[in-house]
Design a protein around this motif. Structure first.
Motif, PDB file in Angstrom:
ATOM      1  N   GLU A 101      18.449  -2.714   6.827  1.00  0.00           N
ATOM      2  CA  GLU A 101      17.821  -2.782   6.139  1.00  0.00           C
ATOM      3  C   GLU A 101      17.111  -4.663   6.403  1.00  0.00           C
ATOM      4  OE1 GLU A 101      17.576  -2.203   1.803  1.00  0.00           O
ATOM      5  OE2 GLU A 101      19.339  -0.942   3.511  1.00  0.00           O
ATOM      6  N   ALA A 102      16.883  -4.824   6.720  1.00  0.00           N
ATOM      7  CA  ALA A 102      16.899  -6.280   6.653  1.00  0.00           C
ATOM      8  C   ALA A 102      15.443  -6.372   7.248  1.00  0.00           C
ATOM      9  CB  ALA A 102      17.722  -7.216   7.947  1.00  0.00           C
ATOM     10  N   LEU A 103      15.664  -5.532   8.137  1.00  0.00           N
ATOM     11  CA  LEU A 103      13.865  -5.215   8.724  1.00  0.00           C
ATOM     12  C   LEU A 103      13.073  -4.554   7.605  1.00  0.00           C
ATOM     13  CD1 LEU A 103      14.726  -3.704  11.507  1.00  0.00           C
ATOM     14  CD2 LEU A 103      13.653  -5.840  12.051  1.00  0.00           C
ATOM     15  N   LYS A 104      13.884  -3.453   6.784  1.00  0.00           N
ATOM     16  CA  LYS A 104      13.394  -3.102   5.345  1.00  0.00           C
ATOM     17  C   LYS A 104      12.723  -4.329   4.584  1.00  0.00           C
ATOM     18  CE  LYS A 104      15.616   1.354   5.570  1.00  0.00           C
ATOM     19  NZ  LYS A 104      16.388   2.789   4.732  1.00  0.00           N
ATOM     20  N   GLN A 105      13.393  -4.756   4.378  1.00  0.00           N
ATOM     21  CA  GLN A 105      13.119  -5.928   3.135  1.00  0.00           C
ATOM     22  C   GLN A 105      12.190  -7.048   3.514  1.00  0.00           C
ATOM     23  OE1 GLN A 105      14.467  -6.574   0.307  1.00  0.00           O
ATOM     24  NE2 GLN A 105      13.746  -8.088  -0.213  1.00  0.00           N
ATOM     25  N   LYS A 106      12.327  -7.463   4.975  1.00  0.00           N
ATOM     26  CA  LYS A 106      10.835  -7.973   5.793  1.00  0.00           C
ATOM     27  C   LYS A 106       9.885  -7.534   5.391  1.00  0.00           C
ATOM     28  CE  LYS A 106      11.008 -11.216  10.168  1.00  0.00           C
ATOM     29  NZ  LYS A 106      11.014 -11.142  11.174  1.00  0.00           N
ATOM     30  N   GLN A 107       9.894  -6.194   5.944  1.00  0.00           N
ATOM     31  CA  GLN A 107       8.931  -5.384   5.547  1.00  0.00           C
ATOM     32  C   GLN A 107       7.811  -5.782   4.131  1.00  0.00           C
ATOM     33  OE1 GLN A 107       7.030  -4.512   8.450  1.00  0.00           O
ATOM     34  NE2 GLN A 107       5.068  -3.412   7.525  1.00  0.00           N
ATOM     35  N   SER A 108       8.726  -5.215   3.175  1.00  0.00           N
ATOM     36  CA  SER A 108       8.284  -5.691   1.876  1.00  0.00           C
ATOM     37  C   SER A 108       8.235  -6.520   1.337  1.00  0.00           C
ATOM     38  CB  SER A 108       9.488  -4.617   1.267  1.00  0.00           C
ATOM     39  OG  SER A 108      10.654  -5.677   0.566  1.00  0.00           O
ATOM     40  N   ASN A 109       8.831  -8.023   2.047  1.00  0.00           N
ATOM     41  CA  ASN A 109       8.215  -8.647   1.725  1.00  0.00           C
ATOM     42  C   ASN A 109       6.730  -9.382   2.316  1.00  0.00           C
ATOM     43  OD1 ASN A 109      10.492  -9.984  -0.177  1.00  0.00           O
ATOM     44  ND2 ASN A 109      11.732 -10.901   1.965  1.00  0.00           N
ATOM     45  N   ARG A 110       6.348  -9.104   3.507  1.00  0.00           N
ATOM     46  CA  ARG A 110       5.329  -8.772   3.995  1.00  0.00           C
ATOM     47  C   ARG A 110       4.431  -8.364   3.118  1.00  0.00           C
ATOM     48  NH1 ARG A 110       6.314  -7.664   9.787  1.00  0.00           N
ATOM     49  NH2 ARG A 110       7.854  -9.504  10.261  1.00  0.00           N
ATOM     50  N   GLU A 111       4.662  -6.796   3.020  1.00  0.00           N
ATOM     51  CA  GLU A 111       3.693  -6.152   2.133  1.00  0.00           C
ATOM     52  C   GLU A 111       3.180  -7.117   0.743  1.00  0.00           C
ATOM     53  OE1 GLU A 111       5.425  -2.726   1.779  1.00  0.00           O
ATOM     54  OE2 GLU A 111       4.375  -2.117   4.047  1.00  0.00           O
ATOM     55  N   ASN A 112       4.675  -7.639   0.310  1.00  0.00           N
ATOM     56  CA  ASN A 112       3.996  -7.912  -1.264  1.00  0.00           C
ATOM     57  C   ASN A 112       3.102  -9.267  -0.914  1.00  0.00           C
ATOM     58  OD1 ASN A 112       5.872  -6.071  -2.485  1.00  0.00           O
ATOM     59  ND2 ASN A 112       7.523  -7.173  -2.207  1.00  0.00           N
ATOM     60  N   ALA A 113       3.177 -10.690  -0.198  1.00  0.00           N
ATOM     61  CA  ALA A 113       2.787 -11.504   0.406  1.00  0.00           C
ATOM     62  C   ALA A 113       1.120 -11.419   0.774  1.00  0.00           C
ATOM     63  CB  ALA A 113       3.354 -12.067   1.269  1.00  0.00           C
ATOM     64  N   LYS A 114       0.603  -9.812   1.070  1.00  0.00           N
ATOM     65  CA  LYS A 114      -0.292  -9.461   1.574  1.00  0.00           C
ATOM     66  C   LYS A 114      -1.205  -9.452   0.683  1.00  0.00           C
ATOM     67  CE  LYS A 114      -1.017  -7.062   6.118  1.00  0.00           C
ATOM     68  NZ  LYS A 114      -1.156  -6.166   7.068  1.00  0.00           N
ATOM     69  N   LEU A 115      -0.115  -8.349  -0.543  1.00  0.00           N
ATOM     70  CA  LEU A 115      -0.848  -8.060  -1.903  1.00  0.00           C
ATOM     71  C   LEU A 115      -1.379  -8.864  -2.942  1.00  0.00           C
ATOM     72  CD1 LEU A 115       0.608  -4.146  -3.158  1.00  0.00           C
ATOM     73  CD2 LEU A 115      -1.659  -4.546  -1.826  1.00  0.00           C
ATOM     74  N   LEU A 116      -0.335  -9.877  -3.103  1.00  0.00           N
ATOM     75  CA  LEU A 116      -0.814 -11.420  -3.644  1.00  0.00           C
ATOM     76  C   LEU A 116      -1.899 -12.431  -2.736  1.00  0.00           C
ATOM     77  CD1 LEU A 116       2.481 -12.818  -4.835  1.00  0.00           C
ATOM     78  CD2 LEU A 116       1.355 -12.060  -6.076  1.00  0.00           C
ATOM     79  N   LYS A 117      -2.052 -12.317  -2.392  1.00  0.00           N
ATOM     80  CA  LYS A 117      -2.841 -12.689  -1.484  1.00  0.00           C
ATOM     81  C   LYS A 117      -4.418 -12.249  -1.379  1.00  0.00           C
ATOM     82  CE  LYS A 117      -4.087 -15.060   3.392  1.00  0.00           C
ATOM     83  NZ  LYS A 117      -3.826 -15.276   4.760  1.00  0.00           N
ATOM     84  N   SER A 118      -4.360 -10.826  -1.651  1.00  0.00           N
ATOM     85  CA  SER A 118      -4.900 -10.395  -1.558  1.00  0.00           C
ATOM     86  C   SER A 118      -6.329  -9.749  -3.098  1.00  0.00           C
ATOM     87  CB  SER A 118      -5.302  -8.785  -1.937  1.00  0.00           C
ATOM     88  OG  SER A 118      -4.475  -7.579  -2.183  1.00  0.00           O
ATOM     89  N   TYR A 119      -5.204 -10.608  -4.066  1.00  0.00           N
ATOM     90  CA  TYR A 119      -5.501 -10.655  -5.539  1.00  0.00           C
ATOM     91  C   TYR A 119      -6.285 -12.378  -5.975  1.00  0.00           C
ATOM     92  CZ  TYR A 119      -3.773  -5.890  -6.827  1.00  0.00           C
ATOM     93  OH  TYR A 119      -3.605  -5.112  -7.055  1.00  0.00           O
ATOM     94  N   ARG A 120      -5.714 -13.299  -4.973  1.00  0.00           N
ATOM     95  CA  ARG A 120      -5.984 -14.315  -5.770  1.00  0.00           C
ATOM     96  C   ARG A 120      -7.596 -14.489  -5.555  1.00  0.00           C
ATOM     97  NH1 ARG A 120      -1.583 -18.352  -3.192  1.00  0.00           N
ATOM     98  NH2 ARG A 120       0.366 -17.359  -4.568  1.00  0.00           N
TER      99      ARG A 120
END
Length: 156
Positions: free
Chosen positions: A137-156
């Protein structure tokens, strides 16, 4: 007036500790070391992987932390790895609190070693071991946080 030096704290982390255990509040303790051990820690030749803390004779001991130091003798250059127990220095109140948590079934693990100032300190915490599904569960959470950060970075 004396000028204070800017001291940057160097730290050696045990990254597996937060992955394997649900940690409680951390506690900073001193370490009783010899000269070669101090030199090895200051040169970042220490590993906390697999290290744990025990209570023997009302004292805290750091076990299985590997320190490697170079033996330079007559033309020799060898590396020695030392895993002998190191004594930790804490107050009586803190020791009693850790002993109660240990009796409750918790494990005491080292989190990081701080070696920037005059003294070498170790940050420890008691924690309960995570089950396999908690780790996934911790690994899944970490992976989703990484993907969200990537998406936010691409919108800036």
């Amino acid at each position: 007036m004396k000028k204070k030096k800017n001291i940057t704290l160097k730290s050696i982390e045990n990254r597996r500790a937060s992955f394997d255990y649900q940690l409680n509040t951390p506690l900073t303790a001193g370490m009783s070391l010899k000269g070669v051990e101090v030199r090895a820690i200051r040169d970042n030749r220490v590993s906390l992987k697999g290290a744990f803390i025990t209570i023997r004779n009302n004292e805290l001991w750091l076990n299985n932390a590997s320190l490697s130091f170079k033996n330079t003798g007559e033309g020799k250059s060898e590396t020695t790895i030392d895993t002998s127990p190191k004594k930790l220095l804490v107050n009586r109140k803190e020791l009693d609190k850790l002993a109660l948590e240990k009796q409750a079934g918790m494990t005491i693990v080292p989190i990081r070693i701080l070696s920037g100032g005059r003294y070498i300190k170790i940050v420890i915490a008691s924690g309960k071991g995570k089950k396999k599904f908690d780790k996934r569960e911790a690994l899944k959470q970490k992976q989703s946080n990484r993907e969200n950060a990537k998406l936010l970075k691409s919108y800036r």
